[in-house]
Scaffold this motif. Structure first.
Motif: not given
Length: 767
Positions: A96-125
């Motif tokens: 549903y992110a494509e249909f609500n782009p404005d609200l989806a942008l609010l969580c991009v920063n949080t998801i981007q931070k998980t790229l530095y998580d210690k768990n590789p599964l979390v980084r891959a997700t």
């Protein structure tokens, strides 16, 4: 390798069963959650309530319900510390992110931070979710995430980066140059989880940019045996196209190129797979790449698939039918495998008969023709019986010596009560008799015309008589008289042939000495046919009658006779048209063009082929980690596939895979020789490792003379501990007897640069 994939499949099923058992406590059929309850649970402080609400929303979403109204409430949970809740939120966002782009942008920063998580599964997700949020505004951030994840130490994260390339390119092709560079680096990866996905990205983004593919070709061939079954199927599509455009065409086994030979040796692993699609992909690669004298390799794998379930059997028969059309000699020794069984359905039976028609020749006719006659008169399915008739007709056209026998059988089939059998028999007789017109057969057809109840049989008889009037001039008037009696009730195709026979008979029997046309029976029949057609409902038939009436106004002219009485070439409408499509395509299965069909390219000209040195590269395959749940322990097969150039450039590979002759030995002798060989190899590796460590210690001592005395004391205290652990490892290794695994680990340690390891260890200590 097949056993490895089998056990990996079982482990995957077990994990899925555990997950289902874990989530089985929530039964959504017992109670329905309303909109208010869901919002209340999503906003509650209970982790269990949030998880239950998210599970219910995901289930409704998978059932096709629109649950986008909960988007604001679900997005807030992206910051949750619970990995299960975060996983469900990521699944919801991808839909549903494509249909609500404005609200989806609010969580991009949080998801981007998980790229530095210690768990590789979390980084891959995280990289997967970021690329799935199809919002053009964050495509630059996704590109940065791809560039970061493609250098990650975990193969799962690098695999996620390769998948993200596909989504990033489909959303914004302007990043083509940066994505191509990422693909180039991922193709040179050394892990079998990453390379197949990188190949998929290569096919989608830059399929013709072989400059980045050349250095990875041999590496992919070496890693091919470690790919999963599905990855092998996808990989071979790219490898076939590359080989046809960049390698010389093999004429025989002695002239085959070394790189093409390396690829074919890798393809051999597909024939031992448990997945039928992988076996078919390997057969497809061999058919388009291997020399003719090696194509026999694909025969037995294809025949084994004929015992599988219905859909696999159908697809396999399509492959065999295509192959036997051009190379029937491959399957002529296995003709009995294509005889029909009582359990075969209609489509399978028809395909088997089509294969038999390609394999039938005078040598095996005595064995096959009785089988075909049995199918014609005894098989319960009319379509199968008619196909058997077509097979007999096809054989009669190709084998002149067997034509009389087949003709007599086809003439008997015209009396069958099955309309399909009569139709196919008439179609085959039309070609056979027209190519070799004999008065006996033509008279027989004219004598049984009144017994025909199938329009095509009547039309074929009238057409043959009109085309060969010289042989049937004495029976044609009587046949026309019989046909005219039922003209009004006949099919339109039969009416056309009655008109043609009437006008041709009139012109052929008219002579210059004949003054009174009314005394000619053929003219009277022709005049009667014109008068009947004048009141027919078909305007096309009426137009044709007017044309013939104008043409016969001067019946004795050469122009009229040349048009009406000249022999016509018959086009075989039963010729197969599906052979123009390539193996492994939907167009071949449907026997029609499907949008997106891409044929296999022809072999490139030798003058435009690249040099062999473009495929030279450093192939340090042994640096793959052998630990972790996603590792591939079976590396011996990969090493055995290496080419001579690769083996010479990397002599350490041969030490781990030296074949050991066993012969007739007892278990004690076997393990004794195993331990002795292992100890010798370990002593060699230990000596090399000690030399490397001594050199590195001398360099460190030379560089760190200003170090403190405390550091020196700590090192001296740690050294006896290291020696104790090394001796323990030596004793443990000498008792196990697992030579292949330990030798591969030791060879890996001997390759890795010790200075790099020490630098990384110091880095982690500083952190």
């Amino acid at each position: 390798m097949a056993s490895l994939s089998f056990f990996s499949t079982l482990s995957g099923i077990a994990e899925n069963a555990k997950q289902i058992a874990k989530n089985s406590n929530i039964n959504f059929e017992d109670h329905e959650l309303s909109h208010v309850d869901l919002v209340r649970l999503l906003e509650s402080n209970s982790e269990t309530g949030k998880s239950e609400a998210l599970h219910f929303i995901i289930v409704q979403m998978m059932h096709g319900e629109d649950v986008s109204v909960y988007f604001p409430d679900v997005v807030k949970l992206v910051v949750s510390e619970n990995p299960e809740i975060r996983r469900l939120v990521h699944i919801y966002l991808t839909h549903y992110a494509e249909f609500n782009p404005d609200l989806a942008l609010l969580c991009v920063n949080t998801i981007q931070k998980t790229l530095y998580d210690k768990n590789p599964l979390v980084r891959a997700t995280a990289i997967r979710v970021m690329s799935s949020i199809r919002v053009p505004a964050i495509n630059g951030i996704v590109l940065l995430g791809i560039q970061q994840c493609m250098n990650d130490s975990s193969p799962l994260v690098r695999q996620g980066a390769a998948l993200a390339i596909l989504k990033c390119y489909s959303l914004d092709p302007s990043y083509y140059d940066q994505l191509v560079e990422c693909i180039r680096l991922l193709l040179l990866d050394s892990h079998p989880l990453v390379v197949p996905v990188a190949l998929a990205a290569f096919e989608e983004v830059c399929p013709d940019n072989f400059a980045i593919f050349h250095p990875a070709f041999r590496r992919i061939c070496i890693l091919f045996s470690q790919f999963s079954d599905w990855d092998k199927t996808v990989t071979l599509k790219t490898m076939i196209r590359y080989a046809r455009l960049n390698l010389p065409k093999p004429e025989s086994s002695s002239t085959i190129h070394k790189d093409l030979k390396l690829l074919l040796e890798s393809v051999d692993y597909c024939f031992y797979s448990l997945l039928p699609s992988t076996v078919l992909a390997g057969c497809r690669a061999y058919y388009y790449l291997a020399p003719t004298n090696e194509l026999h390799t694909i025969v037995k794998p294809l025949l084994q698939l004929l015992s599988e379930k219905l859909t696999i059997r159908f697809t396999t028969l399509l492959y065999i039918r295509h192959i036997t059309f051009s190379k029937p000699e491959l399957f002529k020794g296995y003709l009995n495998s294509f005889f029909l069984f009582g359990s075969d359905d209609e489509k399978t039976s028809v395909l088997k008969l089509q294969v038999i028609s390609h394999l039938l020749d005078p040598e095996n006719a005595n064995r096959v023709l009785p089988e075909l006659f049995h199918y014609v008169f005894k098989h319960p399915i009319s379509k199968v019986a008619s196909t058997a008739v077509r097979t007999i007709g096809h054989f009669a056209k190709n084998a002149r010596s067997m034509t009389p026998l087949c003709l007599n059988s086809l003439l008997r089939m015209l009396k069958s009560e099955n309309d399909l059998i009569v139709t196919e028999a008439a179609s085959s007789l039309r070609i056979l008799i027209h190519n070799d017109p004999q008065e006996t057969y033509l008279q027989y057809l004219a004598s049984i015309y009144e017994k025909f109840h199938v329009p095509l049989a009547k039309a074929v008889t009238l057409w043959l008589i009109s085309e060969h009037l010289q042989e049937t001039i004495h029976v044609a008037p009587d046949l026309l008289r019989i046909a005219v009696k039922t003209f009004a009730n006949e099919n339109l195709e039969v009416k056309y042939q009655i008109l043609d026979l009437a006008v041709k008979l009139y012109v052929a029997t008219l002579s210059s000495e004949q003054e009174n046309e009314d005394s000619n029976p053929a003219f009277l029949l022709y005049k009667y046919v014109l008068s009947i057609i004048h009141f027919d409902m078909s305007y096309d038939l009426r137009d044709r009658a007017r044309y013939y009436k104008s043409l016969t106004s001067a019946p004795l002219t050469d122009f009229t006779r040349r048009i009406l009485l000249s022999s016509k070439q018959l086009v075989d409408s039963t010729k197969e048209t599906s052979q123009s499509y390539c193996l492994g395509t939907t167009s071949l299965c449907l026997e029609d063009y499907v949008q997106g069909y891409v044929p296999i390219p022809e072999w490139a000209d030798v003058s435009i082929l690249p040099q062999d040195d473009v495929r030279d590269t450093e192939m340090n395959i042994n640096t793959i980690s052998s630990a972790g749940p996603f590792s591939f322990q079976n590396t011996d097969n990969v090493k055995s596939l290496s080419s001579e150039t690769f083996t010479e450039a990397n002599p350490y590979l041969t030490s781990a895979v030296k074949p050991r002759f066993v012969g007739q030995q007892s278990l004690e002798e076997f393990y004794k020789s195993d331990e002795s060989s292992d100890s010798e190899e370990y002593e060699e590796e230990e000596s090399t490792s000690e030399e490397v460590t001594e050199e590195s210690e001398e360099e460190e001592n030379g560089d760190d003379n200003d170090g403190s005395d405390d550091d020196y004391e700590n090192e001296s205290e740690e050294s006896p501990k290291k020696e104790e652990t090394e001796t323990d490892k030596t004793e443990e290794y000498s008792t196990t007897g697992n030579a292949n695994t330990e030798s591969s680990i030791l060879s890996t340690e001997s390759i890795v640069d010790k200075s790099v390891i020490s630098a990384e260890q110091n880095l982690w200590r500083s952190e």
